[in-house]
Structure formats: structure tokens, C-alpha cells
Design a protein around this motif. Structure first.
Motif, PDB file in Angstrom:
ATOM      1  N   GLN A  22      33.659  38.594  44.378  1.00  0.00           N
ATOM      2  CA  GLN A  22      34.234  39.598  43.478  1.00  0.00           C
ATOM      3  C   GLN A  22      34.013  39.191  42.020  1.00  0.00           C
ATOM      4  N   ARG A  23      34.188  37.913  41.726  1.00  0.00           N
ATOM      5  CA  ARG A  23      33.966  37.437  40.359  1.00  0.00           C
ATOM      6  C   ARG A  23      32.539  37.719  39.919  1.00  0.00           C
ATOM      7  N   ARG A  24      31.592  37.450  40.814  1.00  0.00           N
ATOM      8  CA  ARG A  24      30.189  37.688  40.476  1.00  0.00           C
ATOM      9  C   ARG A  24      29.886  39.175  40.367  1.00  0.00           C
ATOM     10  N   LEU A  25      30.519  39.993  41.201  1.00  0.00           N
ATOM     11  CA  LEU A  25      30.328  41.449  41.096  1.00  0.00           C
ATOM     12  C   LEU A  25      30.839  41.975  39.756  1.00  0.00           C
ATOM     13  N   LEU A  26      31.879  41.349  39.232  1.00  0.00           N
ATOM     14  CA  LEU A  26      32.436  41.746  37.932  1.00  0.00           C
ATOM     15  C   LEU A  26      31.702  41.080  36.769  1.00  0.00           C
ATOM     16  N   SER A  27      30.671  40.292  37.083  1.00  0.00           N
ATOM     17  CA  SER A  27      29.864  39.585  36.072  1.00  0.00           C
ATOM     18  C   SER A  27      30.716  38.675  35.188  1.00  0.00           C
ATOM     19  N   LEU A  28      31.632  37.945  35.823  1.00  0.00           N
ATOM     20  CA  LEU A  28      32.484  37.010  35.101  1.00  0.00           C
ATOM     21  C   LEU A  28      32.102  35.580  35.461  1.00  0.00           C
ATOM     22  N   THR A  29      32.229  34.692  34.506  1.00  0.00           N
ATOM     23  CA  THR A  29      32.022  33.279  34.792  1.00  0.00           C
ATOM     24  C   THR A  29      33.347  32.661  35.223  1.00  0.00           C
ATOM     25  N   ILE A  30      33.265  31.468  35.775  1.00  0.00           N
ATOM     26  CA  ILE A  30      34.483  30.752  36.146  1.00  0.00           C
ATOM     27  C   ILE A  30      35.345  30.540  34.906  1.00  0.00           C
ATOM     28  N   ALA A  31      34.704  30.209  33.795  1.00  0.00           N
ATOM     29  CA  ALA A  31      35.443  29.981  32.547  1.00  0.00           C
ATOM     30  C   ALA A  31      36.143  31.253  32.077  1.00  0.00           C
ATOM     31  N   ASP A  32      35.482  32.420  32.227  1.00  0.00           N
ATOM     32  CA  ASP A  32      36.100  33.702  31.846  1.00  0.00           C
ATOM     33  C   ASP A  32      37.367  33.943  32.662  1.00  0.00           C
ATOM     34  N   VAL A  33      37.254  33.767  33.962  1.00  0.00           N
ATOM     35  CA  VAL A  33      38.390  34.009  34.854  1.00  0.00           C
ATOM     36  C   VAL A  33      39.520  33.032  34.541  1.00  0.00           C
ATOM     37  N   ALA A  34      39.169  31.770  34.340  1.00  0.00           N
ATOM     38  CA  ALA A  34      40.177  30.752  34.053  1.00  0.00           C
ATOM     39  C   ALA A  34      40.936  31.080  32.772  1.00  0.00           C
ATOM     40  N   GLN A  35      40.219  31.461  31.743  1.00  0.00           N
ATOM     41  CA  GLN A  35      40.869  31.776  30.468  1.00  0.00           C
ATOM     42  C   GLN A  35      41.802  32.973  30.615  1.00  0.00           C
ATOM     43  N   ARG A  36      41.339  34.023  31.268  1.00  0.00           N
ATOM     44  CA  ARG A  36      42.155  35.235  31.429  1.00  0.00           C
ATOM     45  C   ARG A  36      43.357  35.003  32.329  1.00  0.00           C
ATOM     46  N   ALA A  37      43.200  34.138  33.329  1.00  0.00           N
ATOM     47  CA  ALA A  37      44.294  33.880  34.278  1.00  0.00           C
ATOM     48  C   ALA A  37      45.251  32.811  33.780  1.00  0.00           C
ATOM     49  N   GLY A  38      44.866  32.085  32.737  1.00  0.00           N
ATOM     50  CA  GLY A  38      45.728  31.029  32.220  1.00  0.00           C
ATOM     51  C   GLY A  38      45.742  29.780  33.086  1.00  0.00           C
ATOM     52  N   VAL A  39      44.629  29.523  33.752  1.00  0.00           N
ATOM     53  CA  VAL A  39      44.492  28.321  34.573  1.00  0.00           C
ATOM     54  C   VAL A  39      43.240  27.574  34.115  1.00  0.00           C
ATOM     55  N   SER A  40      43.019  26.411  34.667  1.00  0.00           N
ATOM     56  CA  SER A  40      41.840  25.641  34.291  1.00  0.00           C
ATOM     57  C   SER A  40      40.618  26.105  35.088  1.00  0.00           C
ATOM     58  N   PRO A  41      39.422  25.890  34.547  1.00  0.00           N
ATOM     59  CA  PRO A  41      38.209  26.211  35.319  1.00  0.00           C
ATOM     60  C   PRO A  41      38.151  25.440  36.634  1.00  0.00           C
ATOM     61  N   THR A  42      38.706  24.231  36.651  1.00  0.00           N
ATOM     62  CA  THR A  42      38.746  23.444  37.892  1.00  0.00           C
ATOM     63  C   THR A  42      39.574  24.153  38.956  1.00  0.00           C
ATOM     64  N   THR A  43      40.665  24.776  38.548  1.00  0.00           N
ATOM     65  CA  THR A  43      41.504  25.510  39.500  1.00  0.00           C
ATOM     66  C   THR A  43      40.731  26.678  40.098  1.00  0.00           C
ATOM     67  N   VAL A  44      40.020  27.424  39.261  1.00  0.00           N
ATOM     68  CA  VAL A  44      39.224  28.552  39.772  1.00  0.00           C
ATOM     69  C   VAL A  44      38.154  28.033  40.729  1.00  0.00           C
ATOM     70  N   ALA A  45      37.483  26.956  40.363  1.00  0.00           N
ATOM     71  CA  ALA A  45      36.465  26.379  41.244  1.00  0.00           C
ATOM     72  C   ALA A  45      37.084  25.920  42.561  1.00  0.00           C
ATOM     73  N   ASN A  46      38.270  25.309  42.497  1.00  0.00           N
ATOM     74  CA  ASN A  46      38.946  24.870  43.721  1.00  0.00           C
ATOM     75  C   ASN A  46      39.285  26.053  44.619  1.00  0.00           C
ATOM     76  N   ILE A  47      39.737  27.146  44.029  1.00  0.00           N
ATOM     77  CA  ILE A  47      40.039  28.346  44.813  1.00  0.00           C
ATOM     78  C   ILE A  47      38.769  28.834  45.515  1.00  0.00           C
ATOM     79  N   GLU A  48      37.686  28.905  44.766  1.00  0.00           N
ATOM     80  CA  GLU A  48      36.430  29.402  45.341  1.00  0.00           C
ATOM     81  C   GLU A  48      35.871  28.473  46.409  1.00  0.00           C
ATOM     82  N   GLN A  49      36.209  27.195  46.345  1.00  0.00           N
ATOM     83  CA  GLN A  49      35.754  26.228  47.351  1.00  0.00           C
ATOM     84  C   GLN A  49      36.694  26.149  48.549  1.00  0.00           C
TER      85      GLN A  49
END
Length: 97
Positions: A22-49
Motif C-alpha cells: 500500500q505504501r508503494r502504491l501511494l508512492s510514499l517512502t518509509i521516511a514519508d510514512v514515518a514522519q506523517r505517523a510520528g514514528v521512526s523509520p525503523t518502526t515502519v521498516a519493522n512493521i513491513e518486515q
């Protein structure tokens, strides 16, 4: 480290894969999602893994990816066949205070 059952690990991986797609369909980077969600990029990567993260972090990321409503709706017990059948017989008609 806490033991996580195989079925739960599989579900976490599947959920992570779907959020990543879904993130890729929305053309967002991990950093974009992390910033908007108020979490770290590591957290987003952990979720995706498929790694375990805090529930509020997971739902914050899902909200940014426009998937939180579906997750919340999917957990509504009244949306299941059993829940609809048992609702009337098990829920109290009124609650005493």
C-alpha cells in the motif's frame, strides 16, 4: 525474547507485506510514512518486515496508509456470523450501577 506463535508471526509478515504494498502504491517512502505517523523509520521498516511493534505505532502507520479503518472494522465481533447470532442472547439488556 518473548515466544511468538508461528501463526502470529505469519500474520505479522502478511500484514507487513500488505502495508508495504500500500505504501508503494501511494508512492510514499518509509521516511514519508514515518514522519506523517510520528514514528521512526525503523518502526515502519519493522512493521513491513513483520516484526512486533507497539499497537499504537502500527495503527498510526495504517492510518497514514489509509488502511486503519479496515483493520478496526475487521475486528468488530458483530460483523462475524457467530457474533451476530450470539449478540442477543449473551449481552445484558441493561447494566446495573
Amino acid at each position: 525474547m518473548k515466544y511468538v506463535p508461528t501463526a502470529v508471526r505469519r500474520d505479522l509478515r502478511l500484514l507487513g507485506t500488505q502495508l508495504s504494498q500500500q505504501r508503494r502504491l501511494l508512492s510514499l517512502t518509509i521516511a514519508d510514512v514515518a514522519q506523517r505517523a510520528g514514528v521512526s523509520p525503523t518502526t515502519v521498516a519493522n512493521i513491513e518486515q513483520g516484526k512486533a511493534v507497539r499497537t499504537d505505532s502500527l495503527l498510526s502507520v495504517a492510518r497514514i496508509l489509509q488502511m486503519a479503518d479496515g483493520i478496526v472494522t475487521a475486528t468488530d465481533p458483530y460483523k462475524t456470523d457467530l457474533g451476530r447470532l450470539r449478540a442477543n442472547e449473551q449481552l445484558p439488556k441493561r447494566v446495573r450501577r
